[in-house]
Enzyme design. Structure first.
Site, short mmCIF file in Angstrom:
data_model
loop_
_atom_site.label_atom_id
_atom_site.label_comp_id
_atom_site.label_asym_id
_atom_site.label_seq_id
_atom_site.Cartn_x
_atom_site.Cartn_y
_atom_site.Cartn_z
N LYS A 1 42.01 37.70 37.85
CA LYS A 1 41.01 36.63 37.72
C LYS A 1 40.05 37.04 36.61
O LYS A 1 39.34 38.05 36.72
CB LYS A 1 40.27 36.40 39.02
N GLU B 1 45.89 45.59 37.94
CA GLU B 1 45.25 44.90 39.06
C GLU B 1 46.29 44.29 40.00
O GLU B 1 46.18 44.38 41.23
CB GLU B 1 44.32 43.80 38.54
N LYS C 1 44.36 33.51 37.09
CA LYS C 1 43.33 32.47 36.96
C LYS C 1 42.40 32.83 35.79
O LYS C 1 41.90 33.95 35.75
CB LYS C 1 42.53 32.37 38.27
#
Length: 324
Positions: free
Chosen positions: A195, A235, A250
């Site tokens: 994100k 991540e 995202k």
């Protein structure tokens, strides 16, 4: 001899026959905003997101019935609580806006619709950040306890999937441990694994009333730097190792390279979130007559799918389900 690839583009039938990427209703997840401040049955249009609404708890149940009837398999829920404080206590209240909504949707629809609940603090904190704050710093480890309480309260309400979107280190592992310890082994985790600290979230923050309001004006200390790609793989790998069943990139359209890398490197379902800013840009351009709205929507979603997305969170889910 002239090689003529155009033979396979000659008409719509042959283009459909040889198309490599296919978009179906089963790829779609519809985001829904639920406002505890609205009266039963009411809905309120979001000014920066044309044709998108905040729903009351009763209203969102009716909306979910319509979504299920369209053949869309899933919704993701975001709450706007009546009360906000520094520790996001409304987010893990057993009678909170999302908890009530989950129970009511499940009572009406059972397993006809998959319910995903966004799991974060930003919509519930008075300061608008995704973690607890102390001494002008967003705290990581202390926030994990709140996130796990939120996830557990959603599981107790009957949610199918929790979706941590906070980007705190270690949150997937903590949530997975708490779910397992409380015998919610079947609740899946869809992690917002990559994100980015993006400028494309503006309309969402308007919709969810979640803009940062403290002296920390942005989320760059915990959301990802948009200049990085290898970090995204790290991540994602960390979240999978901690127990994530699905991962999310995202935003989607500016990060199609990240989607492709995720799909090529990991054997879990990968999704793309076509975020509010992407939605509002196309809507605004279409309102000004600058592009063909329907064509632009379909092209955007096909590009996300082509990059590797197994599923797409999109505010156009209902409309696209009708078009398909």
């Amino acid at each position: 001899m002239i090689i003529r690839p155009r033979r396979l583009r000659a008409n719509q039938k042959i283009r459909d026959l040889v198309r490599e990427t296919v978009l179906t209703k089963n790829d779609l997840i519809m985001p829904l905003f639920i406002d505890e401040n609205l009266n039963a049955g009411d809905k309120k249009e979001i000014p920066s997101m044309p044709n998108q609404y905040r729903f009351s708890i009763d209203g969102v149940v009716e909306e979910c019935k319509e979504i299920a009837d369209l053949g869309i398999p899933a919704v993701i829920l975001f709450g706007i609580p009546r009360y906000k404080d520094e520790i996001a206590s409304s987010a893990y209240d057993k009678n909170g806006v999302i908890q009530k909504s989950i129970r009511k949707i499940k009572d009406e629809l059972g397993d006809e619709l998959l319910i995903i609940a966004d799991t974060c603090l930003c919509e519930y904190t008075s300061h608008g950040h995704c973690g607890l704050i102390k001494d002008n710093k967003v705290l990581n480890d202390e926030t994990l306890e709140i996130l796990s309480k939120i996830a557990l309260s959603y599981a107790e309400s009957g949610v199918d999937v929790v979706a941590p979107s906070d980007m705190m280190d270690g949150r997937v592992g903590r949530i997975r441990s708490v779910l397992e310890e409380n015998d919610y082994k079947d609740v899946a985790i869809m992690s917002y694994a990559a994100k980015y600290a993006s400028s494309f979230y503006g309309p969402f923050r308007d919709a969810a009333e979640s803009s940062p309001k403290s002296s920390i004006k942005d989320r760059k200390t915990y959301q990802m730097d948009y200049g990085n790609s290898r970090e995204a793989l790290r991540e994602i790998e960390l979240d999978i190792n901690e127990g994530a069943d699905m991962v999310l990139v995202k935003p989607a359209l500016p990060y199609l390279d990240i989607l492709k890398m995720a799909k090529e490197n990991f054997n879990v379902p990968v999704g793309g979130y076509c975020v509010s800013g992407e939605y509002s840009m196309i809507e605004a351009a279409a309102q000004n007559g600058w592009l063909n709205r329907e064509e632009a929507i379909m092209e955007a979603l096909y590009c996300i799918k082509r990059a590797g997305a197994d599923f797409i969170i999109t505010y156009w889910a209902k409309e696209v389900a009708n078009l398909l």
